[in-house]
Design a protein around this motif. Sequence first.
Motif, PDB file in Angstrom:
ATOM      1  N   ASP A  91       0.823  -1.210   0.000  1.00 31.66           N
ATOM      2  CA  ASP A  91       0.000   0.000   0.000  1.00 31.66           C
ATOM      3  C   ASP A  91       0.855   1.256   0.000  1.00 31.66           C
ATOM      4  O   ASP A  91       0.566   2.220  -0.725  1.00 31.66           O
ATOM      5  CB  ASP A  91      -0.922  -0.010   1.222  1.00 31.66           C
ATOM      6  N   ALA A  92       1.930   1.260   0.817  1.00 33.34           N
ATOM      7  CA  ALA A  92       2.813   2.431   0.840  1.00 33.34           C
ATOM      8  C   ALA A  92       3.487   2.634  -0.508  1.00 33.34           C
ATOM      9  O   ALA A  92       3.614   3.767  -0.995  1.00 33.34           O
ATOM     10  CB  ALA A  92       3.867   2.261   1.944  1.00 33.34           C
ATOM     11  N   GLY A  93       3.930   1.534  -1.115  1.00 35.52           N
ATOM     12  CA  GLY A  93       4.542   1.654  -2.443  1.00 35.52           C
ATOM     13  C   GLY A  93       3.570   2.188  -3.481  1.00 35.52           C
ATOM     14  O   GLY A  93       3.939   2.987  -4.346  1.00 35.52           O
ATOM     15  N   ALA A  94       2.312   1.739  -3.384  1.00 33.48           N
ATOM     16  CA  ALA A  94       1.311   2.243  -4.325  1.00 33.48           C
ATOM     17  C   ALA A  94       1.086   3.739  -4.122  1.00 33.48           C
ATOM     18  O   ALA A  94       0.967   4.503  -5.095  1.00 33.48           O
ATOM     19  CB  ALA A  94       0.004   1.472  -4.142  1.00 33.48           C
ATOM     20  N   ARG A  95       1.043   4.167  -2.835  1.00 34.12           N
ATOM     21  CA  ARG A  95       0.865   5.602  -2.576  1.00 34.12           C
ATOM     22  C   ARG A  95       2.053   6.409  -3.083  1.00 34.12           C
ATOM     23  O   ARG A  95       1.881   7.481  -3.692  1.00 34.12           O
ATOM     24  CB  ARG A  95       0.678   5.831  -1.073  1.00 34.12           C
ATOM     25  N   VAL A  96       3.267   5.897  -2.862  1.00 36.40           N
ATOM     26  CA  VAL A  96       4.462   6.592  -3.364  1.00 36.40           C
ATOM     27  C   VAL A  96       4.436   6.674  -4.884  1.00 36.40           C
ATOM     28  O   VAL A  96       4.782   7.707  -5.482  1.00 36.40           O
ATOM     29  CB  VAL A  96       5.730   5.875  -2.865  1.00 36.40           C
ATOM     30  N   ALA A  97       4.047   5.578  -5.531  1.00 35.88           N
ATOM     31  CA  ALA A  97       3.997   5.579  -6.993  1.00 35.88           C
ATOM     32  C   ALA A  97       2.971   6.602  -7.508  1.00 35.88           C
ATOM     33  O   ALA A  97       3.221   7.300  -8.496  1.00 35.88           O
ATOM     34  CB  ALA A  97       3.647   4.175  -7.500  1.00 35.88           C
ATOM     35  N   ARG A  98       1.822   6.680  -6.814  1.00 34.33           N
ATOM     36  CA  ARG A  98       0.816   7.670  -7.236  1.00 34.33           C
ATOM     37  C   ARG A  98       1.337   9.099  -7.056  1.00 34.33           C
ATOM     38  O   ARG A  98       1.141   9.946  -7.928  1.00 34.33           O
ATOM     39  CB  ARG A  98      -0.471   7.462  -6.434  1.00 34.33           C
ATOM     40  N   VAL A  99       2.010   9.360  -5.922  1.00 35.33           N
ATOM     41  CA  VAL A  99       2.568  10.705  -5.698  1.00 35.33           C
ATOM     42  C   VAL A  99       3.638  11.020  -6.731  1.00 35.33           C
ATOM     43  O   VAL A  99       3.698  12.138  -7.266  1.00 35.33           O
ATOM     44  CB  VAL A  99       3.128  10.794  -4.267  1.00 35.33           C
ATOM     45  N   GLN A 100       4.503  10.039  -7.025  1.00 34.81           N
ATOM     46  CA  GLN A 100       5.550  10.270  -8.018  1.00 34.81           C
ATOM     47  C   GLN A 100       4.957  10.524  -9.402  1.00 34.81           C
ATOM     48  O   GLN A 100       5.435  11.391 -10.144  1.00 34.81           O
ATOM     49  CB  GLN A 100       6.498   9.069  -8.058  1.00 34.81           C
ATOM     50  N   ALA A 101       3.920   9.752  -9.726  1.00 30.64           N
ATOM     51  CA  ALA A 101       3.289   9.971 -11.033  1.00 30.64           C
ATOM     52  C   ALA A 101       2.660  11.364 -11.108  1.00 30.64           C
ATOM     53  O   ALA A 101       2.781  12.074 -12.117  1.00 30.64           O
ATOM     54  CB  ALA A 101       2.247   8.891 -11.288  1.00 30.64           C
ATOM     55  N   LYS A 102       2.000  11.759 -10.007  1.00 27.71           N
ATOM     56  CA  LYS A 102       1.382  13.096  -9.986  1.00 27.71           C
ATOM     57  C   LYS A 102       2.439  14.181 -10.072  1.00 27.71           C
ATOM     58  O   LYS A 102       2.289  15.170 -10.809  1.00 27.71           O
ATOM     59  CB  LYS A 102       0.557  13.241  -8.705  1.00 27.71           C
ATOM     60  N   THR A 103       3.545  14.021  -9.325  1.00 34.87           N
ATOM     61  CA  THR A 103       4.632  15.002  -9.366  1.00 34.87           C
ATOM     62  C   THR A 103       5.262  15.058 -10.747  1.00 34.87           C
ATOM     63  O   THR A 103       5.593  16.149 -11.255  1.00 34.87           O
ATOM     64  CB  THR A 103       5.692  14.645  -8.318  1.00 34.87           C
ATOM     65  N   ALA A 104       5.464  13.899 -11.352  1.00 34.78           N
ATOM     66  CA  ALA A 104       6.053  13.872 -12.697  1.00 34.78           C
ATOM     67  C   ALA A 104       5.149  14.583 -13.699  1.00 34.78           C
ATOM     68  O   ALA A 104       5.634  15.320 -14.568  1.00 34.78           O
ATOM     69  CB  ALA A 104       6.296  12.422 -13.124  1.00 34.78           C
ATOM     70  N   ASN A 105       3.848  14.363 -13.569  1.00 33.16           N
ATOM     71  CA  ASN A 105       2.935  15.061 -14.470  1.00 33.16           C
ATOM     72  C   ASN A 105       3.001  16.578 -14.253  1.00 33.16           C
ATOM     73  O   ASN A 105       3.010  17.369 -15.209  1.00 33.16           O
ATOM     74  CB  ASN A 105       1.506  14.571 -14.252  1.00 33.16           C
ATOM     75  N   THR A 106       3.074  16.999 -12.979  1.00 40.03           N
ATOM     76  CA  THR A 106       3.169  18.435 -12.684  1.00 40.03           C
ATOM     77  C   THR A 106       4.463  19.030 -13.232  1.00 40.03           C
ATOM     78  O   THR A 106       4.467  20.111 -13.847  1.00 40.03           O
ATOM     79  CB  THR A 106       3.084  18.657 -11.165  1.00 40.03           C
TER      80      THR A 106
END
Length: 284
Positions: free
Chosen positions: A164-179
């Motif tokens: 779950d933590a890895g999934a949350r980190v991946a979502r944050v990284q994807a959002k940051t990369a998009n930004t």
Amino acid sequence: MRARTVLPAVAMTAVSMVLTLAVVVMWLGAAMPWPVALVVGLGIDGGWLATLAYERRLAAQGDHNQAVTAVGWSFGLIAAGVLVAHALTADGSAGAWLAVAWLPIAAKALWLVHGLWERTALTPAALDAIHGIQQEARDEAAVARARLRAEAATEETRLTAVTDAGARVARVQAKTANTLAGAWSTLETARKGEGTGRALTCVTGPVTPGVTTRWDLPVWGPSDPVPALESAIALTDTALDALIDEIRHSEDPALSYREMATRFRAAGRSASEVRLRAAWKRVV
């Protein structure tokens, strides 16, 4: 526990002896005086009882004699043979006598079972010790199974949390990369725009008259390390002006402020941004 094996053997032996004595007296009583027939029956039973007593004595001493055992089985077979012979010669009751003819052999078999039980019997202390060892082994096995189940449940919980933590980190990284991608796209569009340079030059023209300013936006990629300020050498204003003028005119056309500042710090020099800009204005 001992009585469970010895009592049936004693009872069957007694019944077999009584039957053998009765059959011998009835069978031989017609051909000879009954006291003689009684002596014959008692001889068979006495021999059987004597060999049985000797076998029990040897067994109590932990010993065994095959000859004595063979004699005991011989007396048992003789008693059984007497019962069978009487059953075959009796009138009207052959089936009943044949039904009890096996008792001497069964008695010998029961004494054999009792001997085997005695050779393998254990004391109550030994039985308690064995029971304690078995119970301890069962307890240890149960504890081990419970520990394994608990460790498995803990590992499952940990893996679930990590996933779950890895999934949350991946979502944050994807959002940051998009930004970052959107911001960089905006910067790139501004850098390549036709009116960007003119607008920036219009603003900086009054500040730096006669100087063509080059505006470069940051480049996406690795950056060059800047030397530590502790190792740099402090300069006076005059020396700083001379050094900046030298660096600025080291190439033709003259370098921009950004290029000059990069080469200035790459050379190991130290000056604050305020002093460096003030010197640049004085030189220009």
